[in-house]
Scaffold this motif. Structure first.
Motif, PDB file in Angstrom:
ATOM      1  N   LEU A  29     -79.671  -7.979   9.197  1.00  0.00           N
ATOM      2  CA  LEU A  29     -78.739  -7.585   8.218  1.00  0.00           C
ATOM      3  C   LEU A  29     -77.713  -6.556   9.619  1.00  0.00           C
ATOM      4  O   LEU A  29     -76.270  -7.295   9.203  1.00  0.00           O
ATOM      5  N   ASP A  32     -75.574 -10.217  10.881  1.00  0.00           N
ATOM      6  CA  ASP A  32     -75.053 -10.376   9.635  1.00  0.00           C
ATOM      7  C   ASP A  32     -72.973  -9.203   9.466  1.00  0.00           C
ATOM      8  O   ASP A  32     -72.362 -10.122   9.878  1.00  0.00           O
ATOM      9  N   ILE A  59     -71.442  -1.383   0.935  1.00  0.00           N
ATOM     10  CA  ILE A  59     -70.573  -1.451  -0.339  1.00  0.00           C
ATOM     11  C   ILE A  59     -69.780  -1.140  -0.984  1.00  0.00           C
ATOM     12  O   ILE A  59     -68.824  -1.622  -1.442  1.00  0.00           O
ATOM     13  N   TYR A  70     -65.006  -7.091   2.530  1.00  0.00           N
ATOM     14  CA  TYR A  70     -66.113  -6.811   1.414  1.00  0.00           C
ATOM     15  C   TYR A  70     -66.252  -8.354   1.383  1.00  0.00           C
ATOM     16  O   TYR A  70     -67.665  -8.950   1.282  1.00  0.00           O
ATOM     17  N   LEU A  74     -69.970 -10.963   2.319  1.00  0.00           N
ATOM     18  CA  LEU A  74     -70.539 -12.093   1.103  1.00  0.00           C
ATOM     19  C   LEU A  74     -70.402 -13.391   1.709  1.00  0.00           C
ATOM     20  O   LEU A  74     -71.093 -13.856   2.118  1.00  0.00           O
ATOM     21  N   ILE A  77     -72.307 -13.502   4.888  1.00  0.00           N
ATOM     22  CA  ILE A  77     -74.265 -13.838   4.661  1.00  0.00           C
ATOM     23  C   ILE A  77     -74.618 -14.811   3.393  1.00  0.00           C
ATOM     24  O   ILE A  77     -76.013 -15.308   4.491  1.00  0.00           O
ATOM     25  N   VAL A  79     -73.902 -14.956   0.010  1.00  0.00           N
ATOM     26  CA  VAL A  79     -74.438 -14.948  -1.050  1.00  0.00           C
ATOM     27  C   VAL A  79     -73.998 -15.966  -1.788  1.00  0.00           C
ATOM     28  O   VAL A  79     -72.780 -15.653  -2.085  1.00  0.00           O
ATOM     29  N   ILE A 103     -77.461  -8.451  -1.208  1.00  0.00           N
ATOM     30  CA  ILE A 103     -77.481  -9.343   0.370  1.00  0.00           C
ATOM     31  C   ILE A 103     -78.523  -9.317   1.297  1.00  0.00           C
ATOM     32  O   ILE A 103     -78.902 -10.200   1.417  1.00  0.00           O
ATOM     33  N   ARG A 106     -80.502 -12.055   0.256  1.00  0.00           N
ATOM     34  CA  ARG A 106     -80.475 -13.726   0.999  1.00  0.00           C
ATOM     35  C   ARG A 106     -81.059 -13.673   2.243  1.00  0.00           C
ATOM     36  O   ARG A 106     -81.214 -14.355   2.818  1.00  0.00           O
ATOM     37  N   GLU A 107     -80.761 -12.234   2.858  1.00  0.00           N
ATOM     38  CA  GLU A 107     -81.308 -11.387   4.172  1.00  0.00           C
ATOM     39  C   GLU A 107     -82.872 -12.163   4.159  1.00  0.00           C
ATOM     40  O   GLU A 107     -82.775 -12.700   5.007  1.00  0.00           O
TER      41      GLU A 107
END
Length: 117
Positions: A29, A32, A59, A70, A74, A77, A79, A103, A106-107
């Motif tokens: 986290l 990224d 966020i 923002y 995304l 990362i 998403v 998020i 995905r992480e």
């Protein structure tokens, strides 16, 4: 063992702890977010509630004040766009909670696969 996506943030963070990958998730986290030039500096031993609330606040702030950043976050990362588009954007607080989960999901996927293979 096949990858199964957790159903919510609490289950995801609990699963990360159970598999002893929580620290790696926090590192991913931080890494990224740094790549997106959005500092999110959680200590490795941050509690799950700290991670959850910190992500949601970040966020929320990005959606409200830095929308281009923002979207960049995304993208970095990775998403899935279809998951973001499926969300209801009516309530920004609720939206930020849902995006924070996507998020984290995905992480977690990245950390889990890296650990497995």
């Amino acid at each position: 063992m096949t990858y199964v996506a957790p159903l919510n943030t609490d289950l995801l963070l609990s699963e990360a702890q159970k598999q002893e990958l929580y620290t790696k998730l926090v590192e991913q986290l931080n890494k990224d977010f740094a790549l997106a030039n959005e500092l999110l500096d959680f200590p490795a031993d941050a509690s799950p509630i700290t991670i959850k609330m910190g992500m949601q606040e970040k966020i929320y702030f990005l959606i409200q004040h830095k929308f281009a950043e923002y979207l960049n976050l995304l993208y970095i990362i990775d998403v899935p766009e279809k998951e973001i588009k499926a969300l209801n954007g009516g309530d920004i607080a609720e939206l930020s909670e849902q995006v924070a989960f996507l998020i984290l999901k995905r992480e977690w996927q990245k950390v889990w696969f890296r650990n497995r293979y």
